[in-house]
Motif scaffolding. Structure first.
Motif, mmCIF file in Angstrom:
data_model
loop_
_atom_site.group_PDB
_atom_site.id
_atom_site.type_symbol
_atom_site.label_atom_id
_atom_site.label_comp_id
_atom_site.label_asym_id
_atom_site.label_seq_id
_atom_site.Cartn_x
_atom_site.Cartn_y
_atom_site.Cartn_z
ATOM 1 N N LEU A 280 42.508 43.107 42.635
ATOM 2 C CA LEU A 280 43.204 42.426 41.664
ATOM 3 C C LEU A 280 44.369 43.617 41.425
ATOM 4 C CD1 LEU A 280 43.390 40.258 39.167
ATOM 5 C CD2 LEU A 280 42.324 42.171 37.906
ATOM 6 N N PRO A 282 47.293 43.014 38.474
ATOM 7 C CA PRO A 282 48.068 41.858 37.635
ATOM 8 C C PRO A 282 49.452 41.753 37.687
ATOM 9 C CG PRO A 282 46.169 43.107 36.530
ATOM 10 C CD PRO A 282 46.491 43.860 37.820
ATOM 11 N N GLU A 285 49.971 39.632 40.917
ATOM 12 C CA GLU A 285 49.108 38.349 41.100
ATOM 13 C C GLU A 285 49.796 37.137 41.391
ATOM 14 O OE1 GLU A 285 45.472 38.046 41.606
ATOM 15 O OE2 GLU A 285 45.829 40.268 41.669
ATOM 16 N N ASP A 286 50.756 36.708 40.532
ATOM 17 C CA ASP A 286 51.632 35.712 40.670
ATOM 18 C C ASP A 286 53.095 35.861 40.608
ATOM 19 O OD1 ASP A 286 49.514 33.555 40.557
ATOM 20 O OD2 ASP A 286 48.896 34.249 38.555
ATOM 21 N N ASN A 319 47.969 35.995 44.967
ATOM 22 C CA ASN A 319 47.239 34.911 44.900
ATOM 23 C C ASN A 319 47.558 34.123 45.996
ATOM 24 O OD1 ASN A 319 45.314 34.905 42.977
ATOM 25 N ND2 ASN A 319 46.735 34.700 41.352
ATOM 26 N N ARG A 345 39.160 40.731 45.235
ATOM 27 C CA ARG A 345 38.841 40.729 43.632
ATOM 28 C C ARG A 345 36.884 41.009 43.477
ATOM 29 N NH1 ARG A 345 41.734 35.387 42.590
ATOM 30 N NH2 ARG A 345 40.658 34.910 44.514
#
Length: 392
Positions: A280, A282, A285-286, A319, A345
């Motif tokens: 992970l 953050p 992630e996207d 992702n 993750r």
């Protein structure tokens, strides 16, 4: 050098080294490399050239009754212009597998990174130094000296107060691992505290660490090096560098992964091979890369600078990469029962991030390295894992 002992000097040669792929003779001594010379000739940037020469996971291993050991080295230390110099790299000495002493080497060369984006640098030369270990148990023992994982280290001389002989083959399985700066050991405080070293100890295996800071980019020369390296277990942890360097789109990523795995399989057709997706992170992630340093507030952090709307055009995020890696492994596993997948993750996810946040938004701290190692040990080496010892 201390003169109170009758010193025995043992040449530092490849037969007392482990965790390396190649050695280079320099004007000062022996320089371990984690890529072979053929691959090094194809390296396109300074970042990988420096990373592969930093001896993450490389260690001297020998048997001796010595109570005092000295290792002369010439380190090359890395600093970033405008930031305080980091602490000297740590040498971990293990006795029969247990951490018994630590040392540092002052001085050495200094490579100053003048631009974090281009990795341009300036080198100033400095003197060699000595890592000294004393008061070791006066009995026959196996000694390992793990070299600093973020300092290029030229090995000059090994001195002891008792004879040294190469350690016999341990008989343990060899685990060949490739990954990014997290596997290289970023933010770990000493070389046996990087998560692959901790996981290797838990799994009872010999580690060959091909974790290269910023450089897990599916390079064909890295795949060929892995193909040609003796290994009983192989893992490939890829994805985050592809995103944060913004080097390819989804159309190129999938064939590159297939090609990387195909090349490894040329040399290891049935070896357990574990594909691990990113932990992970953050900020990515996207949000696509490239990643950029962020000095807001005077503390170095990283931020992703891409546009999430461009995912539809093939821009990569973590992702997107996780879904693609899972799909690739699922399709290949129909013809390759020794190929496995692990979602990163499951090594470090939401609950881990809440407990051990990433200090710079990308790299784990020492506690998170331990958490990743614990989870990898359980999921890969534990009962039912792809690296579990098979009965018989």
């Amino acid at each position: 050098m201390n003169t109170e002992h009758d010193w025995i000097t043992t040449p530092v040669t490849a037969d007392i080294l482990r965790g390396f792929l190649d050695v280079e003779t320099t004007p000062h001594g022996l320089l371990p490399h984690r890529l072979p010379v053929r691959a090094r000739r194809q390296i396109p940037d300074n970042q990988l050239a420096v990373a592969e020469a930093q001896p993450s996971g490389v260690r001297l291993v020998f048997r001796t009754r010595a109570t005092t050991i000295e290792l002369d080295t010439l380190p090359t230390k890395r600093v970033y212009r405008g930031f305080p110099a980091p602490a000297d790299g740590v040498y971990d000495l293990l006795v029969d597998g247990r951490l018994a002493a630590q040392a540092t080497v002052a001085g050495g060369n200094v490579r100053t990174i003048t631009d974090m984006v281009t990795q341009s640098s300036e080198l100033s030369e400095g003197p060699a130094g000595t890592a000294r270990f004393t008061d070791l148990p006066a009995r026959d023992k196996e000694v390992e000296i793990w070299l600093p994982h973020t300092e290029i280290t030229e090995l000059i001389a090994l001195r002891t107060d008792a004879p040294v002989e190469p350690a016999p083959d341990s008989g343990r399985r060899v685990w060949l691992h490739h990954g990014s700066s997290i596997s290289h050991g970023s933010n770990a405080t000493h070389p046996t505290a990087i998560w692959p070293a901790l996981a290797a100890a838990r799994g009872g295996v010999e580690l060959v660490n091909m974790g290269f800071g910023g450089s897990a980019l599916l390079d064909p020369f890295t795949a060929r090096a892995m193909r040609d390296t003796v290994a009983d277990l192989i893992s490939v942890k890829v994805g985050i560098n592809v995103v944060n360097s913004d080097v390819m789109r989804l159309r190129a990523f999938a064939p590159a992964v297939h090609g990387f795995l195909d090349t490894i399989r040329e040399g290891h057709p049935t070896t357990p091979l574990l594909v691990v997706s990113p932990i992970l992170c953050p900020v990515q992630e996207d949000t696509p890369g490239p990643l950029a340093p962020d000095f807001d507030g005077g503390t170095l952090r990283f931020k992703a600078t891409g546009d999430p709307a461009e995912r539809a055009a093939g821009r990569l995020t973590l992702n997107v990469i996780r879904a693609e890696l899972a799909r690739i492994v699922e399709r290949r596993a129909a013809d390759d029962p020794n190929l496995h997948h692990l979602d990163g993750r499951d090594l470090y996810g939401e609950t881990d991030y809440a407990e051990f946040p990433l200090p710079d938004e990308v790299h784990p701290d020492p506690a998170a390295h331990r958490r990743i190692a614990e989870n990898f040990g359980r999921l890969a080496f534990g009962d039912g894992g792809p690296f579990a010892t098979k009965p018989g």
